[in-house]
Design a protein around this motif. Structure first.
Motif, PDB file in Angstrom:
ATOM      1  N   LEU A   8      -2.893   6.851  -1.544  1.00 45.26           N
ATOM      2  CA  LEU A   8      -2.736   6.557  -0.353  1.00 45.26           C
ATOM      3  C   LEU A   8      -3.876   7.261   0.542  1.00 45.26           C
ATOM      4  O   LEU A   8      -4.568   8.521   0.126  1.00 45.26           O
ATOM      5  N   THR A  12      -2.301   7.328   5.951  1.00 40.97           N
ATOM      6  CA  THR A  12      -0.978   6.905   5.544  1.00 40.97           C
ATOM      7  C   THR A  12       0.042   7.921   4.999  1.00 40.97           C
ATOM      8  O   THR A  12       1.234   7.843   5.248  1.00 40.97           O
ATOM      9  N   GLU A 169       0.091  -0.642   2.228  1.00 39.84           N
ATOM     10  CA  GLU A 169      -0.457   0.466   1.440  1.00 39.84           C
ATOM     11  C   GLU A 169       0.552   1.190   0.859  1.00 39.84           C
ATOM     12  O   GLU A 169       0.677   1.519  -0.092  1.00 39.84           O
ATOM     13  N   LEU A 170       1.581   1.501   1.672  1.00 38.21           N
ATOM     14  CA  LEU A 170       2.419   2.368   1.145  1.00 38.21           C
ATOM     15  C   LEU A 170       3.616   1.759   0.178  1.00 38.21           C
ATOM     16  O   LEU A 170       4.072   2.319  -0.751  1.00 38.21           O
ATOM     17  N   HIS A 173       1.991   1.586  -2.945  1.00 39.58           N
ATOM     18  CA  HIS A 173       1.893   2.928  -3.576  1.00 39.58           C
ATOM     19  C   HIS A 173       3.489   3.459  -4.150  1.00 39.58           C
ATOM     20  O   HIS A 173       3.460   3.820  -5.009  1.00 39.58           O
TER      21      HIS A 173
END
Length: 292
Positions: A8, A12, A169-170, A173
């Motif tokens: 990350l 974020t 993005e998270l 992840h």
């Protein structure tokens, strides 16, 4: 398929920690879960933080394709989360069916009323949704946000300032399989304001969009204009539309359209709101009258 975990960005990561803290402070929460990446992320974090005190609720509606519901249930199962399904009845509300620019307010009011009932049955104070920081920006017509505010619905992603790109993005992840799922809005958003929404027209549009999905298109919309179906796809998909134009036209005609067009601008979310920026156009019962 589970997404590959990634590192990350610091920003974020900071917002992720804030979302966790917000949910931890709630203690218990009912989450409006549509199966889109935003609400899936809220559900994933809430389940990680609160366990069974995070209750996922999905609304079954004629304006929300069954395929989307099935996909949402599959993702929830991957995360080990059970889902409460409730039936919503938007079409029974004439304020929704007549399709004014505030249609989404009535739709969300119906959904949040069902979520409130689930919360009350379990003695849970908080309800949350998947709205993020880019929802409700200046010039963005989102009457559904007003319905959320009136009912005290929390938006942890929005409160943490998390953008759409940070949501994805998270989600990647955290290994959420739908991290790159294309944006989706209920089928009622495909109609020009003033066009009366019926179950038959929703089914007609659903059939068209299912067919495009079967052909392999990912990000698209089919917009309804009486006898005309207007297809929006991303610019790089134009050649594939033309490659399959005979099949698409034949199928859409079977579903009830006389004409099928390709929007040369390409896909853009919320395009039906463009007419709201034109004060010279008056809408009455679905008819556009130019002021002289």
């Amino acid at each position: 398929m589970i997404a590959e975990r990634t590192q990350l960005s610091p920003e974020t990561a900071t917002k992720y920690a804030l979302v966790q803290e917000l949910l931890r402070e709630m203690g218990q929460v009912v989450i409006g879960y549509s199966g889109g990446v935003d609400s899936t992320l809220v559900l994933k974090i809430a389940h990680d933080v609160l366990g069974d005190n995070a209750i996922a609720v999905t609304g079954d509606s004629e304006a929300f394709p069954q395929g989307e519901v099935d996909a949402a249930l599959t993702v929830a199962e991957e995360m080990g989360v059970s889902v409460v399904r409730v039936r919503t009845h938007e079409l029974a509300n004439p304020n929704f069916a007549i399709n004014t620019p505030n249609r989404c307010y009535h739709c969300k009011t119906e959904l949040f009323s069902e979520l409130q009932q689930v919360a009350e049955e379990r003695n849970i104070r908080w309800i949350a949704d998947g709205s993020h920081a880019e929802d409700g920006r200046p010039g963005d017509h989102r009457p559904g946000l007003k319905a959320a505010e009136e009912r005290g619905v929390r938006s942890p992603l929005r409160e943490a300032g998390m953008t759409k790109s940070e949501v994805r993005e998270l989600a990647l992840h955290l290994g959420i399989s739908n991290w790159d799922k294309p944006s989706f809005a209920c089928l009622s958003s495909r109609f020009p304001y003033g066009t009366h929404i019926t179950a038959e027209l929703l089914a007609q549009l659903d059939g068209c969009e299912k067919y495009l999905k079967e052909l392999g298109f990912r990000q698209f919309r089919v917009r309804h204009h009486d006898t005309v179906a207007r297809i929006e796809v991303e610019l790089h998909d134009f050649p594939r539309v033309l490659e399959h134009h005979d099949m698409i036209f034949t199928r859409f005609k079977e579903l009830g359209y006389t004409y099928v067009t390709l929007d040369l601008e390409g896909y853009r979310s919320g395009k039906m709101n463009d007419t709201l920026q034109k004060p010279d156009v008056i809408r009455l019962a679905g008819i556009a009258v130019l002021q002289r």
